[in-house]
Each structure stands twice: as structure tokens, then as C-alpha cells.
Scaffold this motif. Structure first.
Motif, PDB file in Angstrom:
ATOM      1  N   ILE A   1     -67.074  55.281 -51.669  1.00 16.99           N
ATOM      2  CA  ILE A   1     -66.076  55.860 -52.571  1.00 16.99           C
ATOM      3  C   ILE A   1     -64.739  55.143 -52.424  1.00 16.99           C
ATOM      4  O   ILE A   1     -64.054  54.841 -53.414  1.00 16.99           O
ATOM      5  CB  ILE A   1     -65.914  57.373 -52.300  1.00 16.99           C
ATOM      6  CG1 ILE A   1     -67.110  58.149 -52.875  1.00 16.99           C
ATOM      7  CG2 ILE A   1     -64.614  57.902 -52.916  1.00 16.99           C
ATOM      8  CD1 ILE A   1     -67.166  58.199 -54.382  1.00 16.99           C
ATOM      9  N   ASP A   2     -64.339  54.856 -51.182  1.00 13.90           N
ATOM     10  CA  ASP A   2     -63.070  54.156 -50.953  1.00 13.90           C
ATOM     11  C   ASP A   2     -63.047  52.777 -51.614  1.00 13.90           C
ATOM     12  O   ASP A   2     -62.047  52.364 -52.201  1.00 13.90           O
ATOM     13  CB  ASP A   2     -62.823  54.006 -49.447  1.00 13.90           C
ATOM     14  CG  ASP A   2     -62.492  55.330 -48.779  1.00 13.90           C
ATOM     15  OD1 ASP A   2     -62.123  56.277 -49.494  1.00 13.90           O
ATOM     16  OD2 ASP A   2     -62.621  55.425 -47.538  1.00 13.90           O
ATOM     17  N   GLU A   3     -64.176  52.074 -51.524  1.00 14.21           N
ATOM     18  CA  GLU A   3     -64.237  50.739 -52.122  1.00 14.21           C
ATOM     19  C   GLU A   3     -64.295  50.807 -53.644  1.00 14.21           C
ATOM     20  O   GLU A   3     -63.632  50.044 -54.348  1.00 14.21           O
ATOM     21  CB  GLU A   3     -65.444  49.988 -51.562  1.00 14.21           C
ATOM     22  CG  GLU A   3     -65.380  48.488 -51.753  1.00 14.21           C
ATOM     23  CD  GLU A   3     -64.194  47.852 -51.038  1.00 14.21           C
ATOM     24  OE1 GLU A   3     -63.683  46.840 -51.556  1.00 14.21           O
ATOM     25  OE2 GLU A   3     -63.783  48.366 -49.989  1.00 14.21           O
ATOM     26  N   VAL A   4     -65.083  51.746 -54.150  1.00  9.36           N
ATOM     27  CA  VAL A   4     -65.174  51.923 -55.595  1.00  9.36           C
ATOM     28  C   VAL A   4     -63.808  52.286 -56.179  1.00  9.36           C
ATOM     29  O   VAL A   4     -63.429  51.824 -57.258  1.00  9.36           O
ATOM     30  CB  VAL A   4     -66.223  53.008 -55.943  1.00  9.36           C
ATOM     31  CG1 VAL A   4     -66.096  53.452 -57.396  1.00  9.36           C
ATOM     32  CG2 VAL A   4     -67.625  52.472 -55.677  1.00  9.36           C
ATOM     33  N   LYS A   5     -63.074  53.134 -55.451  1.00 10.36           N
ATOM     34  CA  LYS A   5     -61.756  53.556 -55.922  1.00 10.36           C
ATOM     35  C   LYS A   5     -60.842  52.362 -56.160  1.00 10.36           C
ATOM     36  O   LYS A   5     -60.162  52.279 -57.190  1.00 10.36           O
ATOM     37  CB  LYS A   5     -61.132  54.504 -54.889  1.00 10.36           C
ATOM     38  CG  LYS A   5     -59.710  54.930 -55.206  1.00 10.36           C
ATOM     39  CD  LYS A   5     -59.197  55.927 -54.187  1.00 10.36           C
ATOM     40  CE  LYS A   5     -59.073  55.323 -52.821  1.00 10.36           C
ATOM     41  NZ  LYS A   5     -58.505  56.278 -51.839  1.00 10.36           N
ATOM     42  N   MET A   6     -60.838  51.418 -55.222  1.00 10.95           N
ATOM     43  CA  MET A   6     -59.950  50.270 -55.346  1.00 10.95           C
ATOM     44  C   MET A   6     -60.303  49.424 -56.561  1.00 10.95           C
ATOM     45  O   MET A   6     -59.445  49.097 -57.383  1.00 10.95           O
ATOM     46  CB  MET A   6     -60.040  49.430 -54.063  1.00 10.95           C
ATOM     47  CG  MET A   6     -59.239  48.136 -54.082  1.00 10.95           C
ATOM     48  SD  MET A   6     -57.481  48.416 -54.233  1.00 10.95           S
ATOM     49  CE  MET A   6     -57.147  47.541 -55.754  1.00 10.95           C
ATOM     50  N   TRP A   7     -61.578  49.078 -56.702  1.00 12.67           N
ATOM     51  CA  TRP A   7     -61.963  48.183 -57.785  1.00 12.67           C
ATOM     52  C   TRP A   7     -62.006  48.886 -59.135  1.00 12.67           C
ATOM     53  O   TRP A   7     -61.716  48.270 -60.164  1.00 12.67           O
ATOM     54  CB  TRP A   7     -63.307  47.525 -57.454  1.00 12.67           C
ATOM     55  CG  TRP A   7     -63.152  46.575 -56.310  1.00 12.67           C
ATOM     56  CD1 TRP A   7     -63.527  46.764 -55.011  1.00 12.67           C
ATOM     57  CD2 TRP A   7     -62.520  45.294 -56.349  1.00 12.67           C
ATOM     58  NE1 TRP A   7     -63.172  45.687 -54.238  1.00 12.67           N
ATOM     59  CE2 TRP A   7     -62.554  44.764 -55.022  1.00 12.67           C
ATOM     60  CE3 TRP A   7     -61.934  44.539 -57.351  1.00 12.67           C
ATOM     61  CZ2 TRP A   7     -62.021  43.523 -54.710  1.00 12.67           C
ATOM     62  CZ3 TRP A   7     -61.399  43.286 -57.023  1.00 12.67           C
ATOM     63  CH2 TRP A   7     -61.454  42.799 -55.731  1.00 12.67           C
ATOM     64  N   ALA A   8     -62.344  50.167 -59.138  1.00  9.04           N
ATOM     65  CA  ALA A   8     -62.281  50.915 -60.397  1.00  9.04           C
ATOM     66  C   ALA A   8     -60.836  51.013 -60.874  1.00  9.04           C
ATOM     67  O   ALA A   8     -60.552  50.930 -62.079  1.00  9.04           O
ATOM     68  CB  ALA A   8     -62.884  52.312 -60.211  1.00  9.04           C
ATOM     69  N   LEU A   9     -59.905  51.175 -59.917  1.00 11.54           N
ATOM     70  CA  LEU A   9     -58.496  51.222 -60.288  1.00 11.54           C
ATOM     71  C   LEU A   9     -58.036  49.887 -60.867  1.00 11.54           C
ATOM     72  O   LEU A   9     -57.297  49.848 -61.860  1.00 11.54           O
ATOM     73  CB  LEU A   9     -57.655  51.589 -59.066  1.00 11.54           C
ATOM     74  CG  LEU A   9     -56.147  51.697 -59.276  1.00 11.54           C
ATOM     75  CD1 LEU A   9     -55.820  52.745 -60.327  1.00 11.54           C
ATOM     76  CD2 LEU A   9     -55.448  52.019 -57.959  1.00 11.54           C
ATOM     77  N   ALA A  10     -58.496  48.781 -60.284  1.00 12.46           N
ATOM     78  CA  ALA A  10     -58.128  47.469 -60.807  1.00 12.46           C
ATOM     79  C   ALA A  10     -58.647  47.276 -62.235  1.00 12.46           C
ATOM     80  O   ALA A  10     -57.919  46.806 -63.124  1.00 12.46           O
ATOM     81  CB  ALA A  10     -58.678  46.372 -59.895  1.00 12.46           C
ATOM     82  N   VAL A  11     -59.915  47.669 -62.465  1.00 18.67           N
ATOM     83  CA  VAL A  11     -60.487  47.563 -63.821  1.00 18.67           C
ATOM     84  C   VAL A  11     -59.738  48.472 -64.786  1.00 18.67           C
ATOM     85  O   VAL A  11     -59.464  48.108 -65.943  1.00 18.67           O
ATOM     86  CB  VAL A  11     -61.989  47.911 -63.790  1.00 18.67           C
ATOM     87  CG1 VAL A  11     -62.556  47.987 -65.202  1.00 18.67           C
ATOM     88  CG2 VAL A  11     -62.756  46.880 -62.964  1.00 18.67           C
ATOM     89  N   LEU A  12     -59.387  49.674 -64.313  1.00 22.66           N
ATOM     90  CA  LEU A  12     -58.653  50.613 -65.163  1.00 22.66           C
ATOM     91  C   LEU A  12     -57.291  50.050 -65.557  1.00 22.66           C
ATOM     92  O   LEU A  12     -56.874  50.168 -66.717  1.00 22.66           O
ATOM     93  CB  LEU A  12     -58.487  51.946 -64.419  1.00 22.66           C
ATOM     94  CG  LEU A  12     -57.610  52.983 -65.125  1.00 22.66           C
ATOM     95  CD1 LEU A  12     -58.244  53.411 -66.444  1.00 22.66           C
ATOM     96  CD2 LEU A  12     -57.382  54.189 -64.219  1.00 22.66           C
TER      97      LEU A  12
END
Length: 357
Positions: free
Chosen positions: A199-210
């Protein structure tokens, strides 16, 4: 493999650049796809809220006076200081002013502990402050938006309430329910181990894509320029300097020990930009420069916090500090400055000689 904390602001800044490039190339042709950024936004906020814990709120009041000082500084003094600083420098740029206020409103709920540890602060007390910081910012953010940001860029009440409900409260509830189910069926070790890391890793990259999507889907960024970026950096830099001086003064005036003062410095200076991105993207959908101010903030924040941690270690040796308020000899040893530890060690042989049989 995990993304290092010091790299995250660089990734976000790169995402802003990619989004702006896509916006310029597409010339506004992506605006009909803006609903995709809403879905991505909810996913990011879910990841942010997935492991929020509020049950340990009472632990902070084992240190009542330092906790009261920290909460008053974070939720009374800091918002007023942020508004006044923006008013002084950015009054001619209301969108940037609003974005800077939003960035400065919410205290960090995580990585300030890293800098507290680097500066030899009281990490356990910092952990106990975390749920207070989270609960109070969730409760007070609508009030701050209405009283402070709404005076700069007007926000319809319905839009504000909808944004807070959809992008703060709903992800918080969903994250709590899913966490309970996973603990029950997969076990606590798996939930707080592999799942939390993912979840921590997904959060970072999902935020970048967002971030890329948010900027790419905007109609125009013709108002963005180097002057405005420079103003944002200047205001946020002054914010960190001012809050550091204020926190140090509060700690000294409140007769806090070094470890408590260091913790106070970082819980009041580090910010939680992830929390306000969701509200800003919806409540200020027609004001893209508000988002620019929020996203530039972490780029300034990381070097500022690193510098402050080094400065605190320097002041640890140069200033006299009150005795730490601790409840055990082990805790007292943990929070001694090197000078105090050396003096205590030198006194041990003499104490043994005079102790008697």
C-alpha cells in the motif's frame, strides 16, 4: 524494493513537469477525461488512510504540558501564521495564496518521525502525537477551508462538504473496514507486513500518476510562470524558518527538555500535503495554480527538514536544556545529551567509592 523518502519530492516534481508537458501538447483535449483523475484521487486517498490508527490518542497526554503546547502550536498558531504570511507576500496572487495556505494547514502524520529520530528527539511521544494530529486535522480542515482559504478563493459550501466527505471520510472508513477484514482472514502479520508495504508503494506511484493526470486534464496553465514558482518557494521557505524559530521559542519558554523540543520542532514544521490534494483537486477544480503551490511544497520541505535536523543537533550541544521529563532511568539515559552522558559516566567511579558496603 521501496522508494526512498528523499526521492519522493523529486518524483512528484517530475510528475508535475510531465503533466504540464501533456497539457501543452494536448492543448486542452483531455478535459473530457477528468473523471479518471477523480477515480485515481479516491484510490490515492484510500492508500493514505489505509493504516490510520486513532485508538492511541490518550497516550500523548502522559506528557500533558508538551502535548498541549504542540497541539496549540499546530492547530491555532500555524494556520494563523500561514494566512498572514500568504497575505504579506501573495495577496496579488489569490490562487497561489490559497494553495500555500492549504499546504501549510495540515501537520504531517508520518515522516516527521524520521527527522525527529535524526535529531535525537522523543520518537515515542511523536508516535503518540500522531493520532491527535490526524483526528484534529480531519475535524478542523473544513473549518480552516471556510474561514481561511474561503476568504481568498470563495468555495461553495456544498462543494466543500462533498470534497471532505468523498475524499477524506469515505477513504478513512473504507480503509478501516478492509483492514479489519484482512486482519481477521489473513492475519495481523500479513496485513501489517506485505500488505502495508504494498500500500505504501502503491500510494507513492499512484499519487505521481494522479498528479500527471490532474495537470494534463486542465484546460490551460497559461498563468504559470517562473515568478510565481519563485514566490511559492520563497513563502514556503519563510514558513519553515518562522515555524522553527517559533517552535524553539515555545519549547524554551515551556521549559521542555531537548528531546521534547526537537519533537515539537518537527511535528509543527513537517506538513501533510497528501491529505489536502484531494480537497484541492475538487473544491478548486477551476484553479489549477492552487495545486501547483501544494505540490511545490514538498520539494522545499525535504531539504528544509534535513537542515533543521542538523541545526537541532548543533543546538543540542550549544544550549543548556532543562532535565527531561521521564519516568524511568532507561528513558533518562536515552534523552541525555552527550555532554550530560559524559558527566554522568565520570561520576560513576566516585559514586561507587562512597557508596559503602
Amino acid at each position: 524494493w521501496r522508494t526512498r523518502d528523499r526521492v519522493k519530492p523529486v518524483i512528484l516534481l517530475g510528475a508535475v513537469g510531465l503533466g504540464l508537458a501533456a497539457n501543452r501538447i494536448a492543448a486542452g483535449r483531455f478535459t473530457e477525461l477528468s473523471w479518471l483523475s477523480d477515480l485515481g484521487l479516491f484510490a490515492v486517498m484510500f492508500a493514505v488512510m489505509a493504516f490510520v490508527e486513532v485508538k492511541s490518542v490518550g497516550l500523548a497526554f502522559r506528557k500533558r504540558r508538551p502535548t498541549v503546547l504542540a497541539l496549540v502550536t499546530n492547530f491555532v498558531v500555524t494556520p494563523a501564521f500561514a494566512w498572514a504570511l500568504g497575505r504579506l507576500i501573495l495577496h496579488a496572487y489569490p490562487d497561489l495564496w490559497a494553495g500555500v495556505i492549504l499546504y501549510m494547514l495540515t501537520p504531517c502524520i508520518g515522516w516527521y518521525l524520521i527527522f525527529t529520530d535524526l535529531a535525537k528527539g522523543d520518537v515515542p511521544w511523536g508516535v503518540a502525537l500522531l493520532p491527535w494530529n490526524l483526528v484534529l486535522q480531519l475535524l478542523l480542515l473544513p473549518v480552516y477551508l471556510w474561514l481561511l482559504v474561503g476568504t481568498v478563493v470563495p468555495i461553495p459550501a456544498g462543494t466543500l462538504l462533498g470534497s471532505v466527505g468523498l475524499y477524506l471520510l469515505a477513504p478513512l472508513a473504507l480503509g478501516y473496514v478492509i483492514r479489519l477484514l484482512l486482519v481477521r482472514y489473513k492475519g495481523q502479520a500479513w496485513t501489517y507486513g506485505p500488505y502495508k508495504s504494498a500500500i505504501d508503494e502503491v500510494k507513492m506511484w499512484a499519487l505521481a500518476v494522479l498528479v500527471i493526470a490532474i495537470f494534463a486534464f486542465q484546460p490551460s496553465f497559461s498563468g504559470l510562470g517562473l515568478l510565481r514558482i519563485g514566490l511559492i518557494i520563497a513563502v514556503i521557505s519563510l514558513f519553515f524558518v518562522g515555524l522553527f524559530v517559533l517552535s524553539l521559542f515555545v519549547g524554551r519558554a515551556g521549559r521542555l527538555g531537548y528531546a521534547d523540543t526537537a519533537t515539537l520542532v518537527f511535528t509543527t514544521t513537517a506538513r501533510n500535503s497528501e491529505l489536502v490534494i484531494g480537497v484541492a483537486a475538487t473544491a478548486f477544480a477551476g484553479h489549477p495554480l492552487v495545486l501547483v503551490a501544494i505540490l511545490v511544497g514538498p520539494v522545499v520541505e525535504l531539504p528544509a527538514l534535513l537542515g533543521l535536523s542538523t541545526l537541532m543537533l548543533y543546538l543540542r550541544e550549544r544550549l543548556a536544556w532543562p532535565e527531561p521529563n521521564v519516568t524511568s532511568p532507561a528513558a533518562a539515559t536515552q534523552h541525555r545529551t552527550p555532554r550530560e552522558a559524559t558527566a554522568a559516566s565520570a561520576a560513576l567511579p566516585e559514586a561507587r567509592i562512597h557508596r559503602g558496603p
